[in-house]
Design an enzyme around this catalytic site. Sequence first.
Site, PDB file in Angstrom:
ATOM      1  N   SER A 121      -0.454   4.724  -6.831  1.00 12.54           N
ATOM      2  CA  SER A 121       0.724   5.243  -6.760  1.00 12.54           C
ATOM      3  C   SER A 121       0.571   5.876  -8.328  1.00 12.54           C
ATOM      4  O   SER A 121       0.064   5.494  -9.150  1.00 12.54           O
ATOM      5  CB  SER A 121       1.843   4.372  -6.681  1.00 12.54           C
ATOM      6  OG  SER A 121       3.082   4.790  -7.155  1.00 12.54           O
ATOM      7  N   TYR A 134       6.300  -3.595  -8.294  1.00 11.57           N
ATOM      8  CA  TYR A 134       5.605  -2.512  -7.757  1.00 11.57           C
ATOM      9  C   TYR A 134       4.642  -2.062  -8.905  1.00 11.57           C
ATOM     10  O   TYR A 134       3.330  -1.711  -8.382  1.00 11.57           O
ATOM     11  CB  TYR A 134       6.475  -1.256  -7.195  1.00 11.57           C
ATOM     12  CG  TYR A 134       5.908  -0.402  -6.669  1.00 11.57           C
ATOM     13  CD1 TYR A 134       5.676  -0.458  -5.027  1.00 11.57           C
ATOM     14  CD2 TYR A 134       5.511   0.850  -6.972  1.00 11.57           C
ATOM     15  CE1 TYR A 134       5.043   0.550  -4.416  1.00 11.57           C
ATOM     16  CE2 TYR A 134       5.029   1.915  -6.257  1.00 11.57           C
ATOM     17  CZ  TYR A 134       4.758   1.741  -4.857  1.00 11.57           C
ATOM     18  OH  TYR A 134       4.075   2.701  -4.172  1.00 11.57           O
TER      19      TYR A 134
END
Length: 222
Positions: A121, A134
């Site tokens: 990401s 995350y």
Amino acid sequence: MSTVIVTGGCSGLGAAIARRLGDDAFCLDLREPPEGTDGAVVDLADGAAVEQAVGLAAQRRGSIDGVVTAAGVDACGELTGVSREAWERVIAVNLLGTVSVVRAAMPHLEAARGRVVTVASTLGLRALPDATAYCASKFGVVGFTRALAAEMRGRVGVTLLVPGGMDTGFFDGRDAQYRPGADAQLNDPADVAAAVMFALAQPPGCELRELVITPSTEPSYP
């Protein structure tokens, strides 16, 4: 490619990749694969179950030629506001689940001179508040993939995919402050899936090491 394992293959980016792959896809997901798609139900946080699922794929299909680790979960909020269980599950699915699938598939990938595409990401490159779990998981995927590429060079192709925001159900159920605004530009997961297919299509010995694909207005890159 004749068999590509896709984690998270029943929704979002994973489903878009599986559609592109057609009969070549073998989906690993908490959900049953859609009718006409091969796969297995598995919790990626369970390393032993992942090994069994990968073994089933190899037994059923005869080979494993690629792996795409598209599964991902999140737990938004300040560090002390997210439960230990939720925080650790993000690490277990996003990072350890990625490692478990790749580790279990590696002997088959070596035999096939196959290819791995890990999905990180933009938050694996840039940290934001209220995203400690995350970011930790995706920073880990970046480090793992770069080390894996060095380790497997000349034997298995390794590509790190770094996507920005996509128009999927990933943001559903979050508090409004953690969802993209109504005017946010998000990539169509089908377009990101096309980039994955490009990475998978590289011939042995030709390496696409890292690929960043974001909306043109992505706020978290660079």
